[in-house]
Design a protein around this motif. Structure first.
Motif, PDB file in Angstrom:
ATOM      1  N   VAL A  21     -19.246 -10.702  -3.707  1.00  0.00           N
ATOM      2  CA  VAL A  21     -19.705 -11.989  -3.195  1.00  0.00           C
ATOM      3  C   VAL A  21     -20.949 -11.799  -2.317  1.00  0.00           C
ATOM      4  O   VAL A  21     -21.289 -12.656  -1.514  1.00  0.00           O
ATOM      5  CB  VAL A  21     -18.607 -12.759  -2.429  1.00  0.00           C
ATOM      6  CG1 VAL A  21     -17.560 -13.266  -3.395  1.00  0.00           C
ATOM      7  CG2 VAL A  21     -17.974 -11.913  -1.348  1.00  0.00           C
TER       8      VAL A  21
ATOM      9  N   ALA B  98     -15.839  -7.731  -1.665  1.00  0.00           N
ATOM     10  CA  ALA B  98     -16.858  -8.210  -0.732  1.00  0.00           C
ATOM     11  C   ALA B  98     -18.252  -8.020  -1.312  1.00  0.00           C
ATOM     12  O   ALA B  98     -19.102  -8.909  -1.226  1.00  0.00           O
ATOM     13  CB  ALA B  98     -16.723  -7.485   0.605  1.00  0.00           C
TER      14      ALA B  98
ATOM     15  N   GLN C 197     -10.705  -6.220   3.804  1.00  0.00           N
ATOM     16  CA  GLN C 197      -9.584  -6.312   2.878  1.00  0.00           C
ATOM     17  C   GLN C 197      -9.881  -5.776   1.503  1.00  0.00           C
ATOM     18  O   GLN C 197      -8.981  -5.329   0.804  1.00  0.00           O
ATOM     19  CB  GLN C 197      -9.155  -7.772   2.764  1.00  0.00           C
ATOM     20  CG  GLN C 197      -8.669  -8.256   4.093  1.00  0.00           C
ATOM     21  CD  GLN C 197      -8.000  -9.590   3.982  1.00  0.00           C
ATOM     22  OE1 GLN C 197      -7.711 -10.065   2.904  1.00  0.00           O
ATOM     23  NE2 GLN C 197      -7.750 -10.186   5.107  1.00  0.00           N
ATOM     24  N   ASN C 198     -11.123  -5.846   1.074  1.00  0.00           N
ATOM     25  CA  ASN C 198     -11.427  -5.445  -0.283  1.00  0.00           C
ATOM     26  C   ASN C 198     -12.933  -5.190  -0.390  1.00  0.00           C
ATOM     27  O   ASN C 198     -13.703  -6.096  -0.685  1.00  0.00           O
ATOM     28  CB  ASN C 198     -10.998  -6.564  -1.241  1.00  0.00           C
ATOM     29  CG  ASN C 198     -11.156  -6.175  -2.688  1.00  0.00           C
ATOM     30  OD1 ASN C 198     -11.937  -5.289  -3.022  1.00  0.00           O
ATOM     31  ND2 ASN C 198     -10.416  -6.835  -3.552  1.00  0.00           N
TER      32      ASN C 198
ATOM     33  N   VAL D 271     -21.728  -9.431   0.035  1.00  0.00           N
ATOM     34  CA  VAL D 271     -21.662  -8.918   1.403  1.00  0.00           C
ATOM     35  C   VAL D 271     -22.314  -7.537   1.450  1.00  0.00           C
ATOM     36  O   VAL D 271     -21.906  -6.630   0.729  1.00  0.00           O
ATOM     37  CB  VAL D 271     -20.204  -8.822   1.893  1.00  0.00           C
ATOM     38  CG1 VAL D 271     -20.143  -8.174   3.263  1.00  0.00           C
ATOM     39  CG2 VAL D 271     -19.568 -10.199   1.925  1.00  0.00           C
TER      40      VAL D 271
ATOM     41  N   GLU E 275      -3.858  -8.688   8.662  1.00  0.00           N
ATOM     42  CA  GLU E 275      -4.435  -7.816   7.667  1.00  0.00           C
ATOM     43  C   GLU E 275      -4.968  -6.540   8.327  1.00  0.00           C
ATOM     44  O   GLU E 275      -5.597  -6.597   9.364  1.00  0.00           O
ATOM     45  CB  GLU E 275      -5.582  -8.526   6.939  1.00  0.00           C
ATOM     46  CG  GLU E 275      -6.768  -8.849   7.811  1.00  0.00           C
ATOM     47  CD  GLU E 275      -6.743 -10.275   8.330  1.00  0.00           C
ATOM     48  OE1 GLU E 275      -7.786 -10.748   8.772  1.00  0.00           O
ATOM     49  OE2 GLU E 275      -5.687 -10.917   8.304  1.00  0.00           O
TER      50      GLU E 275
ATOM     51  N   LEU F 200     -16.136 -14.207   8.554  1.00  0.00           N
ATOM     52  CA  LEU F 200     -15.423 -14.240   7.271  1.00  0.00           C
ATOM     53  C   LEU F 200     -15.844 -13.067   6.392  1.00  0.00           C
ATOM     54  O   LEU F 200     -15.023 -12.438   5.716  1.00  0.00           O
ATOM     55  CB  LEU F 200     -15.728 -15.569   6.574  1.00  0.00           C
ATOM     56  CG  LEU F 200     -14.882 -15.946   5.367  1.00  0.00           C
ATOM     57  CD1 LEU F 200     -13.419 -16.065   5.753  1.00  0.00           C
ATOM     58  CD2 LEU F 200     -15.376 -17.248   4.756  1.00  0.00           C
TER      59      LEU F 200
ATOM     60  N   ARG G 202     -14.197  -9.906   7.571  1.00  0.00           N
ATOM     61  CA  ARG G 202     -12.793  -9.847   7.155  1.00  0.00           C
ATOM     62  C   ARG G 202     -12.671  -9.558   5.666  1.00  0.00           C
ATOM     63  O   ARG G 202     -11.766  -8.839   5.238  1.00  0.00           O
ATOM     64  CB  ARG G 202     -12.094 -11.163   7.496  1.00  0.00           C
ATOM     65  CG  ARG G 202     -12.023 -11.393   8.975  1.00  0.00           C
ATOM     66  CD  ARG G 202     -11.477 -12.751   9.301  1.00  0.00           C
ATOM     67  NE  ARG G 202     -10.040 -12.832   9.111  1.00  0.00           N
ATOM     68  CZ  ARG G 202      -9.384 -13.969   8.965  1.00  0.00           C
ATOM     69  NH1 ARG G 202     -10.033 -15.109   8.952  1.00  0.00           N
ATOM     70  NH2 ARG G 202      -8.088 -13.962   8.842  1.00  0.00           N
ATOM     71  N   ALA G 203     -13.578 -10.120   4.870  1.00  0.00           N
ATOM     72  CA  ALA G 203     -13.567  -9.842   3.440  1.00  0.00           C
ATOM     73  C   ALA G 203     -13.759  -8.344   3.204  1.00  0.00           C
ATOM     74  O   ALA G 203     -13.057  -7.721   2.403  1.00  0.00           O
ATOM     75  CB  ALA G 203     -14.658 -10.642   2.738  1.00  0.00           C
TER      76      ALA G 203
ATOM     77  N   ARG H  82     -12.722 -15.773  13.042  1.00  0.00           N
ATOM     78  CA  ARG H  82     -11.905 -16.622  12.182  1.00  0.00           C
ATOM     79  C   ARG H  82     -12.703 -17.717  11.487  1.00  0.00           C
ATOM     80  O   ARG H  82     -12.331 -18.188  10.435  1.00  0.00           O
ATOM     81  CB  ARG H  82     -10.796 -17.295  12.994  1.00  0.00           C
ATOM     82  CG  ARG H  82      -9.873 -16.324  13.664  1.00  0.00           C
ATOM     83  CD  ARG H  82      -8.552 -16.310  12.968  1.00  0.00           C
ATOM     84  NE  ARG H  82      -7.961 -14.992  13.143  1.00  0.00           N
ATOM     85  CZ  ARG H  82      -6.728 -14.685  12.774  1.00  0.00           C
ATOM     86  NH1 ARG H  82      -5.980 -15.582  12.212  1.00  0.00           N
ATOM     87  NH2 ARG H  82      -6.277 -13.480  12.952  1.00  0.00           N
ATOM     88  N   ARG H  83     -13.762 -18.211  12.154  1.00  0.00           N
ATOM     89  CA  ARG H  83     -14.387 -19.446  11.673  1.00  0.00           C
ATOM     90  C   ARG H  83     -15.791 -19.281  11.096  1.00  0.00           C
ATOM     91  O   ARG H  83     -16.181 -20.033  10.236  1.00  0.00           O
ATOM     92  CB  ARG H  83     -14.458 -20.466  12.814  1.00  0.00           C
ATOM     93  CG  ARG H  83     -13.118 -20.889  13.334  1.00  0.00           C
ATOM     94  CD  ARG H  83     -12.732 -22.286  12.860  1.00  0.00           C
ATOM     95  NE  ARG H  83     -11.377 -22.589  13.270  1.00  0.00           N
ATOM     96  CZ  ARG H  83     -10.305 -22.404  12.494  1.00  0.00           C
ATOM     97  NH1 ARG H  83     -10.456 -21.929  11.285  1.00  0.00           N
ATOM     98  NH2 ARG H  83      -9.106 -22.706  12.944  1.00  0.00           N
ATOM     99  N   SER H  84     -16.550 -18.327  11.591  1.00  0.00           N
ATOM    100  CA  SER H  84     -17.958 -18.275  11.189  1.00  0.00           C
ATOM    101  C   SER H  84     -18.121 -17.564   9.846  1.00  0.00           C
ATOM    102  O   SER H  84     -17.218 -16.873   9.378  1.00  0.00           O
ATOM    103  CB  SER H  84     -18.779 -17.537  12.241  1.00  0.00           C
ATOM    104  OG  SER H  84     -18.560 -16.157  12.112  1.00  0.00           O
ATOM    105  N   ARG H  85     -19.292 -17.755   9.254  1.00  0.00           N
ATOM    106  CA  ARG H  85     -19.541 -17.124   7.965  1.00  0.00           C
ATOM    107  C   ARG H  85     -19.583 -15.597   8.109  1.00  0.00           C
ATOM    108  O   ARG H  85     -18.995 -14.879   7.311  1.00  0.00           O
ATOM    109  CB  ARG H  85     -20.864 -17.633   7.395  1.00  0.00           C
ATOM    110  CG  ARG H  85     -21.170 -17.033   6.059  1.00  0.00           C
ATOM    111  CD  ARG H  85     -22.271 -17.790   5.344  1.00  0.00           C
ATOM    112  NE  ARG H  85     -22.552 -17.139   4.081  1.00  0.00           N
ATOM    113  CZ  ARG H  85     -23.740 -16.661   3.738  1.00  0.00           C
ATOM    114  NH1 ARG H  85     -24.761 -16.795   4.551  1.00  0.00           N
ATOM    115  NH2 ARG H  85     -23.911 -16.077   2.585  1.00  0.00           N
TER     116      ARG H  85
END
Lengths: 296, 237
Positions: free
Chosen positions: A183, A180, A175-176, A185, A290, A168, A171-172, A162-165
């Motif tokens: 940006v 991702a 979802q997509n 990833v 998600e 994140l 999770r990105a 939930r919190r770390s880069r």
């Protein structure tokens, strides 16, 4: 009261062990689109890693746990290198990867048989503190240790997610995938992170569940099935869903074993899973959180 | 004078279809450039080719003198994350946002280096100054927001990274005129420094006076005069 406490403790410890496995399966599916059946042999190898360290190097509990976790993470690395990176852009990737990860289980089993033989190995006990007496029920140290360790590790995993880069970014990707990439990833790097984290969790699970399963060439199959079932029930991709599902299945297993009979555990579990998935095809967490669509 | 982004004889497309034909374009550091053209003439494909997202592409794309293009006949998206990490932000048509994440998490995914991640609070604050309506919405899941708000999230995300080139694809598309003007205003506030911004649009009045240079795009090629891109075409809206 005593029965209730006993069932509760049994529920929590089973949920702890299986939950650690299920989260890896769930994360891997939702971020990489890989249903990783080789999670089973990862569990198996990690058990042997912990056993080998405990008998050959030192029975120090911390060392044994680390050995299991490291073996699990390393096996995860091998699985991603064989079953994901080379084939991720090929047609029918889901089916191909499913086949390869299933094959890895069989290959791994043969390796374990050849190297260590068919006899089950006993991983040294990790938790050596005193038993706890709660309302007249004696709780063995491995049960308390299992519940506490798993709770701490699962919480840490949830916070990381939930919190770390890097959490994140995972999770990105879930979802997509194109968003991702836009940006920055990297699919490969994320795959390696996800599979090593999943493998490490499976390794911890192998050490914690050792009182039930030992380390043997075939000991991975039941934990794999339970992990898959929990991941499905929780809604693939949802960590809170998987945790809830682990508790539900743990309660079913503990309750059935206590009140009906240990041989009926799989009957009640599968009946429950079929019932839930008929009513809510995306599992418990499918609507809360998600999740990756299965047809993507 | 060399450009920040230099595109030489770029062709690109999908499957057997060639959308970009032998295109040349130089984007200079510090400039705001508009590419005007009607639907279906390759503006989006040009941007997607720069990010390596088309099915295939040939020709050269230099970013600060380094090749990020080249010949590629398969594997769309294989290099995209590296191109993005080297400083090219595509702010796509509609939005490529992450619907299950909150506004804040969405914007934070735009951070492209661990150094910036450590300074993310300050960066977030300065981005929110450009998009003030987002500030009260930070904890809201993006899936529940309006089109204009989602567009702002998508733009804000692009501004979080250490980007040199911003490619903005039809920022006004689907938005009410007033909101569209607000989005364009916000883009005008972005300090480019040594970077550059390229905006693809269909509507000339929206951009006029705000850009350093306006080029036209027609049938997959750049026209020096924007009016050419619209000449002789019957527009049916």
């Amino acid at each position: 009261m005593e029965t209730l406490v006993a069932v509760l403790v049994s529920t929590l410890s089973l949920a702890a062990g299986y939950g650690l496995l299920a989260i890896g399966i769930s994360l891997t599916w939702s971020s990489l689109g890989l249903l990783n059946l080789a999670h089973g042999i990862t569990f198996g190898f990690a058990g042997y890693g912990a056993w080998w360290f405990g008998t050959e190097v030192s029975a120090n509990p911390v060392g044994v746990v680390i050995a299991g976790v490291v073996t699990g993470a390393f096996t995860g690395l091998v699985v991603v290198a064989v079953a994901f990176l080379p084939i991720k852009r090929q047609e029918n990737f889901p089916v191909r990867s499913l086949t390869i990860t299933l094959a890895l289980n069989l290959v791994g089993t043969q390796i374990l048989l050849r190297v260590f033989g068919p006899k089950a190995k006993n991983i040294p006990s990790v938790f050596t503190f005193d038993s706890i007496n709660l309302f007249g029920t004696v709780i063995l140290p491995d049960r308390t240790g299992m519940i506490v360790t798993a709770a701490v590790v699962l919480l840490a995993t949830l916070i990381w997610f939930r919190r770390s880069r890097s959490g994140l970014r995972v999770r990105a990707l879930m979802q997509n995938p194109e968003g991702a990439a836009l940006v920055g990833v990297s699919l490969n790097r994320t795959a390696v992170v996800v599979m090593m984290v999943s493998g490490a969790l499976a390794g911890l699970s192998a050490v914690l569940l050792q009182e039930i399963f030992f380390a043997s060439p075939y000991s991975w199959s039941t934990p794999l099935i339970k992990g898959l079932v929990i991941a499905l029930l929780g809604g693939l991709g949802s960590i809170p869903g998987a945790l809830l599902a682990a508790l539900v299945l743990g309660a079913t297993e503990a309750g059935t074993a206590r009140f009906v009979g240990g041989q009926y555990v799989l009957y009640t579990q599968f009946a429950l899973v079929v019932g839930v998935l008929l009513a809510r095809p995306r599992g418990i967490g499918g609507l809360l959180d998600e999740v990756r669509e299965a047809d993507e | 004078m060399t450009g920040l982004l230099e595109i030489r004889s770029l062709s690109a497309g999908y499957g057997p279809m060639r959308v970009i034909h032998d295109l040349d374009l130089v984007v200079h550091a510090g400039e705001r450039l508009a590419i005007m053209g009607l639907n279906g003439h390759g503006k989006t494909t040009l941007f997607r080719a720069i990010l390596g997202l088309t099915d295939w592409q040939t020709g050269s794309i230099l970013l600060g003198g380094r090749e990020i293009g080249g010949r590629r006949m398969s594997a769309p998206g294989r290099r995209t994350h590296r191109i993005a990490a080297s400083g090219v932000a595509l702010l796509p048509q509609g939005d490529a946002i992450f619907p299950g994440l909150t506004v804040e998490q969405n914007v934070l995914t735009g951070v492209t280096s661990s150094g910036t991640w450590r300074r993310r609070r300050g960066r977030l604050d300065s981005v929110l100054e450009i998009f003030p309506p987002l500030r009260p919405l930070l904890d809201m899941p993006v899936g529940k927001m309006s089109g204009g708000e989602r567009r702002m999230v998508s733009l804000a995300r692009g501004l979080m990274g250490d980007n040199r080139v911003f490619l903005v694809d039809e920022p006004s598309l689907g938005l009410a005129p007033k909101i569209a003007a607000g989005v364009i205003d916000a883009l005008g506030q972005v300090e480019l420094g040594e970077g550059a911004m390229v905006i693809a649009e269909q509507s000339i009045p929206l951009l006029s006076g705000r850009m350093d240079r306006i080029l036209g795009m027609h049938s997959g090629q750049i026209k020096q005069d924007a009016a050419d891109a619209f000449a002789g075409i019957s527009v049916d809206h």
